[in-house]
Design an enzyme around this catalytic site. Sequence first.
Site, PDB file in Angstrom:
ATOM      1  N   ASP A 174       0.208  -1.139  -0.336  1.00 41.08           N
ATOM      2  CA  ASP A 174      -0.138  -0.014   0.204  1.00 41.08           C
ATOM      3  C   ASP A 174       0.606   1.474  -0.277  1.00 41.08           C
ATOM      4  OD1 ASP A 174      -2.691   1.430   0.028  1.00 41.08           O
ATOM      5  OD2 ASP A 174      -2.868   0.664   2.194  1.00 41.08           O
ATOM      6  N   HIS A 186      -9.375  -1.996  -8.598  1.00 42.26           N
ATOM      7  CA  HIS A 186      -9.484  -0.880  -7.515  1.00 42.26           C
ATOM      8  C   HIS A 186      -8.554   0.836  -8.331  1.00 42.26           C
ATOM      9  CE1 HIS A 186      -9.333   1.729  -4.348  1.00 42.26           C
ATOM     10  NE2 HIS A 186      -8.403   1.234  -3.658  1.00 42.26           N
TER      11      HIS A 186
END
Length: 472
Positions: free
Chosen positions: A183, A313
């Site tokens: 991330d 996403h």
Amino acid sequence: MSGLNLDNVQGDILEGLAKKNQTFFFFSIKANQASRFRDDLARLIPSITTTTQARAFHDAIKKAKNENSCELIKNHGINIAFSYKGLLALGIEDDLGDAVFKNGMFADIKNLRDDLKEWAENFKKDIHGVILVTANSEDDLGEALHNIKRKFSVGHTLATIEEVTHLSGDTRLAGREHFGFKDGVSQPVVEGVGAATVKGETPIRQGVVLLGREGDIKRPDWAQDGSFLAFRYLEQLVPEFDTFLEARASEMKLLQTPGGPTGAELLGARLVGRWKSGVPIILAPSKDDPTATISNDFKFDSQDQVKCPFAAHIRKSNPRSDVDDKSAEKHRIIRRGIPFGPEVSAKEISDKKTAKDLERGLLFACYQSNLGNGFQFIQKAWANNPDFPFKNPIIPGIDPIIGVAQPGMKRQMVGANPQKPNETFELDQKWVIPRGGEYFFSPSLSALKSKFGTAGSAAGQSGHQVHPSTLS
Ligand code: N7H
């Protein structure tokens, strides 16, 4: 407009507070205590971490790593932000020019398609502000938080604030979130602030993140160099997500090549748009390439989703060339989330289910100068909107990670299967469950001193308590 002074911007916005551990401490200002709260806050302000200080911590950590020093650098960071109700509690009634902020996240539940039943009770209460505390160890975090609470006499009759709730997170190994993906790979580079850490970032104007800077609209002078913080308490159902990937990949008989990814790995990467390593699938569509540099140096072909589904996403949340350059910049956010909750246990893996009374997920936080262009727009107009991106001939479906379908509609997308890119794909249950959140304003250091701390009360802002029913 004067040049940007990094000593005047809270450190989490442009640099990010260095952290292994973090607590978000949500508070309300006690009734009739606004003036004493300002005195307490004035004593906290010298401890608020600026961008310059946050950068110095990062540089020191980098240096220690380069020198192979095992010594953990002792450090903590502190930032503070206020909700609209918090501004009112302090008697600050100037219009900041952001209706989404003013209404608050609770009033935004329908727009975001959150399920009220899934919201934690504490986030249904009035939250006036949040103190963000970070550190490189749990002990340092505990000590820093303890000292902050003492400044406001929390827990004593003399207290000026009350804890509404707190949430704590810890970074996981190699910067991975709980689904296992790296991330914080793509972060906009703000013009004149710093260099890109990952290749291929297109710079954005300062006003996309900071109020009153180039690219933003006119705001009250004191609000310049502040930023809106969208905080989201997001639970992740990890065993359920992994079980789904495995079951569907085997049903779909996703092509398996020697030395290539498992079907579940390929399917997961297509839902996210990156391999777990952070390598974008548009650059490495059939298998992860750990030797490849993690890159943001790519565009999407607006007519094609063989390499990366339109609904993936990262494509939904930063569509790059799927939209024009102006929109691509306008809707960028700076993300500062941290995972929370324990690792998945062997029992949860064998049960294929998250254990009862246990939670893990992401304490999602992002900064922008306009919530209706940033977080709210990305969630509502892109992730939840099955028609977006619009330029292609088919309906892409919702974002499989954070998208929520319209009530009564199935969660679905197209393009999950690279061999049948136009086939509809049913997504089953939500794996990311919003449990609460709030919109905040993170003021500049000068605004904290002149408008929020003791000096602010001299300007006639004595503060008043507002009945919750007058706010929604
Ligand atoms: Fe998302 N994930 O692990 O699947 N996100 N995200 N996100 N996200 C990104 O670039 C994830 C959420 C954005 O520029 C990556 O850091 C999870 C919300 C944006 O390429 C991964 C949750 C919103 C980007 C994840 C979650 C966003 C991005 C790729 C919730 C805003 C940058 C690595 C639990 C509404 C896209 C990276 C770009 C990237 C995941 C939430 C937005 C792996 C699990 C709520 C703008």
